[in-house]
Design an enzyme around this catalytic site. Structure first.
Site, PDB file in Angstrom:
ATOM      1  N   GLU A  73      53.602  46.265  26.786  1.00  0.00           N
ATOM      2  CA  GLU A  73      52.574  45.609  27.591  1.00  0.00           C
ATOM      3  C   GLU A  73      51.736  44.651  26.748  1.00  0.00           C
ATOM      4  O   GLU A  73      51.340  43.586  27.224  1.00  0.00           O
ATOM      5  CB  GLU A  73      51.687  46.650  28.268  1.00  0.00           C
ATOM      6  N   TYR A  99      44.220  45.979  32.888  1.00  0.00           N
ATOM      7  CA  TYR A  99      45.629  45.899  33.285  1.00  0.00           C
ATOM      8  C   TYR A  99      46.500  46.786  32.405  1.00  0.00           C
ATOM      9  O   TYR A  99      47.334  47.561  32.910  1.00  0.00           O
ATOM     10  CB  TYR A  99      46.162  44.455  33.223  1.00  0.00           C
ATOM     11  N   ASP A 122      48.976  42.621  37.814  1.00  0.00           N
ATOM     12  CA  ASP A 122      49.336  41.507  36.938  1.00  0.00           C
ATOM     13  C   ASP A 122      49.527  40.247  37.779  1.00  0.00           C
ATOM     14  O   ASP A 122      49.306  40.244  38.997  1.00  0.00           O
ATOM     15  CB  ASP A 122      50.587  41.848  36.122  1.00  0.00           C
TER      16      ASP A 122
END
Length: 278
Positions: free
Chosen positions: A17, A100, A118
């Site tokens: 990520e 996020y 996202d």
């Protein structure tokens, strides 16, 4: 993608990520595999040299992410015994981890309910629920509340929703060439029903060209230092870009960010040099 495979680890998901922020999958995948082979656990990265970390980051861009990821690994070792926590507050307290990333780790590493929002998910919800071509440049409170209402209550269903809505935006409901005929929710799409109105925020979206920018200059300096086995003399660094003022500004920024170190010279025959942090 390997970070969605059944044998994924929470650390592997977290690394993916961070790497995927503003970097396409095709560039991230080989770097992610090499990274996890070298540093399979947070303790391995925590003990590494910052110079090795920046070299391994290579050309993924925004190299501050690499050092923040190492800071995160050190925090995991110090606070959580070298393991990635599943608690949202604990994740948000880690260096470099925002809303996020914390949500994505909870969903994709632990299968827990979270609001994964996202760019792809935002675009799907903007079109299906709000009837607009693209969401606003920045996430709004209303947008987050809307996303929350779409997430199923059960953990397993919520985690599947996070993956499915993200893939729908990445592969079908794309920004420039949406494949509406292949979309499984086309009959529920408000944007389609309203005749595909144009992007309301087009004037606010500005993409900066790469050539000649400070980002390009910083990247050139970092590439020079990554490839060097020894500290690089100042004259070689200044020769990396023709605009002396711009190069000086970018070099100063890299020094302030902790991405580059200055090695003082000892005299005329021992000039100032620059290196990656050690």
């Amino acid at each position: 993608m390997p970070w969605r495979a059944p044998d994924r680890t929470p650390w592997g998901v977290l690394v993916s990520e961070v790497m995927l922020q503003q970097t396409p999958v095709v560039r991230v995948e080989p770097a992610w595999r090499a990274w996890l082979a070298r540093w399979p656990e947070p303790a391995d990265l925590a003990a590494a040299s910052p110079a090795d970390v920046l070299r391994a980051w290579d050309r993924l861009g925004y190299p501050r992410r690499a050092l923040r990821l190492q800071d995160c690994a050190r925090a995991l070792v110090e606070r959580h015994g070298g393991r990635v926590p599943s608690d949202e507050a604990a994740l948000l307290a880690l260096p470099g981890i925002g809303a996020y990333t914390a949500a994505a780790v909870r969903a994709f590493a632990f299968g827990l309910r979270s609001v994964v929002l996202d760019t792809n998910v935002r675009r799907v919800l903007a079109r299906v629920a709000e009837g607009v071509a693209l969401p606003a440049p920045a996430i709004t409170a209303g947008e987050r509340l809307l996303a929350e209402r779409f997430v199923p209550e059960r953990d397993d269903a919520a985690a599947r929703w996070a993956a499915a809505s993200m893939e729908l935006g990445a592969l079908v409901c794309t920004a420039r060439s949406p494949r509406c005929d292949a979309c499984p929710v086309r009959n529920a799409c408000a944007w389609r029903a309203e005749g595909y109105p144009a992007d309301l925020h087009a004037a606010r979206r500005r993409t900066q060209a790469w050539a000649g920018t400070d980002r390009q200059v910083r990247g050139r300096i970092m590439a020079l230092l990554r490839d060097a086995l020894e500290p690089v003399p100042e004259h070689a660094v200044t020769a990396a870009w023709p605009d002396a003022a711009q190069l000086g500004r970018c070099l100063a920024g890299l020094l302030d960010d902790g991405l580059v170190e200055r090695v003082p010279g000892g005299g005329p025959d021992d000039p100032v040099r620059y290196r990656l942090p050690v």
